[in-house]
Design a protein around this motif. Structure first.
Motif, PDB file in Angstrom:
ATOM      1  N   VAL A   1      18.136  50.743  94.964  1.00 40.95           N
ATOM      2  CA  VAL A   1      18.569  49.520  95.648  1.00 40.95           C
ATOM      3  C   VAL A   1      18.673  49.776  97.146  1.00 40.95           C
ATOM      4  O   VAL A   1      18.236  48.959  97.960  1.00 40.95           O
ATOM      5  CB  VAL A   1      19.908  49.012  95.073  1.00 40.95           C
ATOM      6  N   ALA A   2      19.229  50.909  97.520  1.00 37.20           N
ATOM      7  CA  ALA A   2      19.334  51.256  98.949  1.00 37.20           C
ATOM      8  C   ALA A   2      17.956  51.400  99.580  1.00 37.20           C
ATOM      9  O   ALA A   2      17.749  50.978 100.724  1.00 37.20           O
ATOM     10  CB  ALA A   2      20.138  52.545  99.105  1.00 37.20           C
ATOM     11  N   ASP A   3      17.001  51.954  98.851  1.00 41.75           N
ATOM     12  CA  ASP A   3      15.642  52.076  99.380  1.00 41.75           C
ATOM     13  C   ASP A   3      15.000  50.707  99.579  1.00 41.75           C
ATOM     14  O   ASP A   3      14.299  50.484 100.568  1.00 41.75           O
ATOM     15  CB  ASP A   3      14.770  52.909  98.439  1.00 41.75           C
ATOM     16  N   ARG A   4      15.240  49.785  98.658  1.00 41.26           N
ATOM     17  CA  ARG A   4      14.658  48.448  98.785  1.00 41.26           C
ATOM     18  C   ARG A   4      15.297  47.653  99.914  1.00 41.26           C
ATOM     19  O   ARG A   4      14.667  46.789 100.506  1.00 41.26           O
ATOM     20  CB  ARG A   4      14.811  47.672  97.476  1.00 41.26           C
ATOM     21  N   LEU A   5      16.563  47.914 100.220  1.00 38.42           N
ATOM     22  CA  LEU A   5      17.266  47.161 101.250  1.00 38.42           C
ATOM     23  C   LEU A   5      17.168  47.781 102.643  1.00 38.42           C
ATOM     24  O   LEU A   5      17.514  47.125 103.624  1.00 38.42           O
ATOM     25  CB  LEU A   5      18.745  47.022 100.884  1.00 38.42           C
ATOM     26  N   ALA A   6      16.723  49.010 102.737  1.00 36.49           N
ATOM     27  CA  ALA A   6      16.737  49.711 104.028  1.00 36.49           C
ATOM     28  C   ALA A   6      15.879  49.008 105.075  1.00 36.49           C
ATOM     29  O   ALA A   6      16.332  48.796 106.209  1.00 36.49           O
ATOM     30  CB  ALA A   6      16.278  51.152 103.837  1.00 36.49           C
ATOM     31  N   ASP A   7      14.662  48.637 104.733  1.00 37.02           N
ATOM     32  CA  ASP A   7      13.771  48.019 105.724  1.00 37.02           C
ATOM     33  C   ASP A   7      14.241  46.631 106.169  1.00 37.02           C
ATOM     34  O   ASP A   7      14.304  46.368 107.370  1.00 37.02           O
ATOM     35  CB  ASP A   7      12.340  47.955 105.189  1.00 37.02           C
ATOM     36  N   PRO A   8      14.579  45.711 105.239  1.00 35.55           N
ATOM     37  CA  PRO A   8      15.043  44.399 105.713  1.00 35.55           C
ATOM     38  C   PRO A   8      16.322  44.474 106.550  1.00 35.55           C
ATOM     39  O   PRO A   8      16.480  43.734 107.513  1.00 35.55           O
ATOM     40  CB  PRO A   8      15.281  43.600 104.430  1.00 35.55           C
TER      41      PRO A   8
END
Length: 92
Positions: free
Chosen positions: A69-76
């Protein structure tokens, strides 16, 4: 409670054959938790950032699901929310 929920969603996601496990199911839960705690702290008279920080401290670390989840949210977050926060804070 969140550790048990993350484990349950990860097991169910993998059993369903999803390549990312239960990340898609846990992502709205994590975002809902962050937004609700941000709203609660803003309503209490403290800045909403502290509520979001509190949500980040409650999410279990070391879990595969939380890391995904942290990886998916890092860029946005880095590209959209962080500059917006600093621009808003600077204008105030």
């Amino acid at each position: 409670l969140l550790v048990r929920l993350a484990d349950h969603l990860d097991v169910r996601g993998r059993a369903a054959g999803l390549p990312d496990g239960g990340t898609r199911a846990f992502l709205p839960i994590a975002l809902g938790l962050a937004l609700s705690l941000a709203w609660a702290t803003e309503h209490a008279g403290v800045h909403a950032l502290f509520g979001a920080f509190l949500a980040g401290t409650v999410v279990p670390r070391g879990e595969r699901l939380a890391e995904r989840v942290a990886d998916r949210l890092a860029d946005p977050v880095a590209l959209l929310l962080l500059p917006t926060f600093f621009a808003y804070t600077g204008l105030r």
